[in-house]
Design a protein around this motif. Structure first.
Motif: not given
Length: 392
Positions: A187-191
Motif C-alpha cells: 500500500l505504501v508503494a502504491l499510495l
C-alpha cells in the motif's frame, strides 16, 4: 564486476528459494557461507547447492570476506542477530520483521548509520510485476484521482497446514505482524506514506486444534488477538480499510481494491510477485451501458457480465520467475555500487513497522498519528534490472 560475498544465517525451508535465485539471476551476489542453529542443517544446504562453507553463526560474523548477512532465521531472534551482524561490520538483509518492535528497528537503523552499513528487509514481493504494474497504472491516471481502498487478508489458519504452528498465536506473532508487512508495504508503494491509523481487534478462540502433522490433534494456545479491522489515512488524502483474519475459511473479497474518480483497480496478491489484475474503467462502463435500453443505468451496470472489464494489461516488467525472493537483497547491493538509496531502505522499514505496531495494538494504541516518514519508493522495471545486471 564487483561480486558481493553473502553469508546466510538460517537454513530452513525459505532458504532454498533465496539460494536458487542468487545462484541463477543475481550475478553480483555469491554465497560464501551458510550457518544455522544446528550445523547439520547448514551442511545439508551447502551440499545441496554447492555452497563453499557450512559454518557456525560466530564464524560468519567473524569472516572478513563476508560483505552482507542474509538473515533467514525465525523472527524472535532477528533483532539480536541483525544487531550483531552490523556490529561485525556487515551489511544486513533480513526476512521480515527486521526486529520485534518499532523501537528495536529504530535502534538498528541508527546503528547501521553509525557503522556506515546498509540494512534491508523483506518483503520484496512488491518489486514484482504485479504490484509494479498496478503502480504504473495509478501513476498514469488509469483510475483518475485515487480516493479510497479496501485490503483483505482472509485465509485459513496455519494450524491446518504448518508442521510447527506454535509461534503464530504467541505474543509477537499474529496476522498483523506476520502477513501485515506484505499488505502495508504494498500500500505504501502504491499510495505513499501513511498519516494516521485506527484499529479494532478480537480474539476468536482461546485455543485452536491442530490439523497438520506431526502435531495433529494437539491444541494450540492463542495468546493474542486474531481478527483486525483497521482504518488507514494516507498523507495523499486516500482513506481505506484493512481487514485481517488468519482464521477465516473462505473469502471472495479482493486482496486489495483501489478506487478513484475514473475507475477501480483490483490489485494482485501482495504476498506474491505477480497475479491477477482487474481494471474497471468508468469510461468503459458508461460506454458499455449506452446500448442497454429501458433500465436505469445503475441496473444496466449490475447486469453487465464480469468479462467486459477484463482488459489485457501489459506487465510493467517481465520477471524471469514467479518467485523472485532475494531481489530486495540484489537491489540493496546494486544500490551501493550505483551510489543510490535502495528501495527497501531503513526509512521505508521504519515507516511500515510503526504502522504495523500501532495497528497491532488495536484499541490500546494511544496515538493514531504516524510520526515516521518515507519517500514513495521508486518503481522497478525490467529495463532497470536487466541494465544493472549487464553492467554489474
Amino acid at each position: 564486476m564487483r561480486r558481493w560475498n553473502v553469508g546466510i544465517i538460517g537454513c530452513g525451508n525459505i532458504a532454498d528459494i533465496y539460494v536458487i535465485n542468487i545462484q541463477t539471476y543475481f550475478q553480483n551476489l555469491q554465497i560464501r557461507s551458510c550457518a544455522a542453529r544446528h550445523l547439520e542443517s547448514a551442511r545439508r544446504l551447502a551440499e545441496k547447492y554447492g555452497i563453499p562453507h557450512a559454518v557456525t553463526v560466530e564464524e560468519i560474523l567473524a569472516d572478513g570476506e563476508i560483505d552482507v548477512v542474509l538473515n533467514l532465521t525465525v523472527p524472535d531472534v532477528h533483532y539480536e542477530l541483525n544487531r550483531r551482524a552490523l556490529l561485525a561490520g556487515k551489511h544486513v538483509y533480513s526476512e521480515k520483521p527486521l526486529a520485534g518492535n518499532y523501537e528495536e528497528v529504530q535502534e538498528l537503523a541508527k546503528l547501521a548509520g553509525q557503522m556506515g552499513k546498509r540494512i534491508g528487509c523483506a518483503p520484496d514481493t512488491w518489486f514484482g510485476s504485479g504490484i509494479q504494474t498496478c503502480r504504473k497504472l495509478l501513476d498514469e491516471g488509469a483510475i483518475g484521482k485515487v480516493t479510497s481502498f479496501s485490503a483483505n487478508m482472509l485465509r485459513p489458519g496455519v494450524e491446518i497446514w504448518h508442521p510447527e504452528p506454535w509461534s503464530t498465536y504467541a505474543k509477537g506473532g499474529g496476522a498483523i505482524l506476520d502477513m501485515g508487512p506484505y499488505y502495508v508495504t504494498a500500500l505504501v508503494a502504491l499510495l505513499g506514506p501513511v498519516e494516521r491509523v485506527y484499529a479494532f481487534s478480537i480474539r476468536d478462540e482461546e485455543k485452536k486444534r491442530i490439523y497438520s502433522k506431526p502435531h495433529e490433534g494437539e491444541f494450540l494456545p492463542v495468546e493474542i488477538d486474531t481478527v483486525y479491522q483497521c482504518i488507514l489515512k494516507f498523507r495523499s488524502g486516500v482513506i481505506g480499510s484493512l481487514h485481517m483474519d488468519g482464521g477465516s475459511w473462505e473469502s471472495k473479497l479482493p486482496k486489495i481494491e483501489i478506487h478513484g474518480t475514473g475507475g477501480t483497480l483490483q490489485v494482485s496478491d501482495p504476498n506474491c510477485f505477480d497475479g491477477e489484475i482487474e481494471l474497471y474503467s468508468g469510461e468503459r462502463i458508461l460506454r458499455e451501458t449506452e446500448d442497454l435500453e429501458g433500465l436505469p443505468r445503475i441496473m444496466k451496470i449490475d447486469r453487465l457480465p464480469e468479462w467486459y472489464t477484463r482488459e489485457e494489461i501489459p506487465r510493467a516488467w517481465q520477471m524471469e520467475t514467479d518467485n523472485f525472493r532475494g531481489i530486495g537483497l540484489w537491489d540493496m547491493m546494486t544500490a551501493i555500487a550505483e551510489g543510490r538509496e535502495h528501495r527497501n531502505n531503513s526509512s521505508l522499514i521504519l515507516h511500515v513497522m510503526e504502522v504495523l505496531c500501532k495497528l497491532n495494538a488495536g484499541e490500546g494504541n494511544p496515538d493514531p498519528v504516524i510520526h515516521s516518514d518515507c519517500r514513495m519508493p521508486e518503481m522497478v522495471s525490467w529495463k532497470s534490472f536487466a541494465e544493472a545486471e549487464k553492467h554489474s
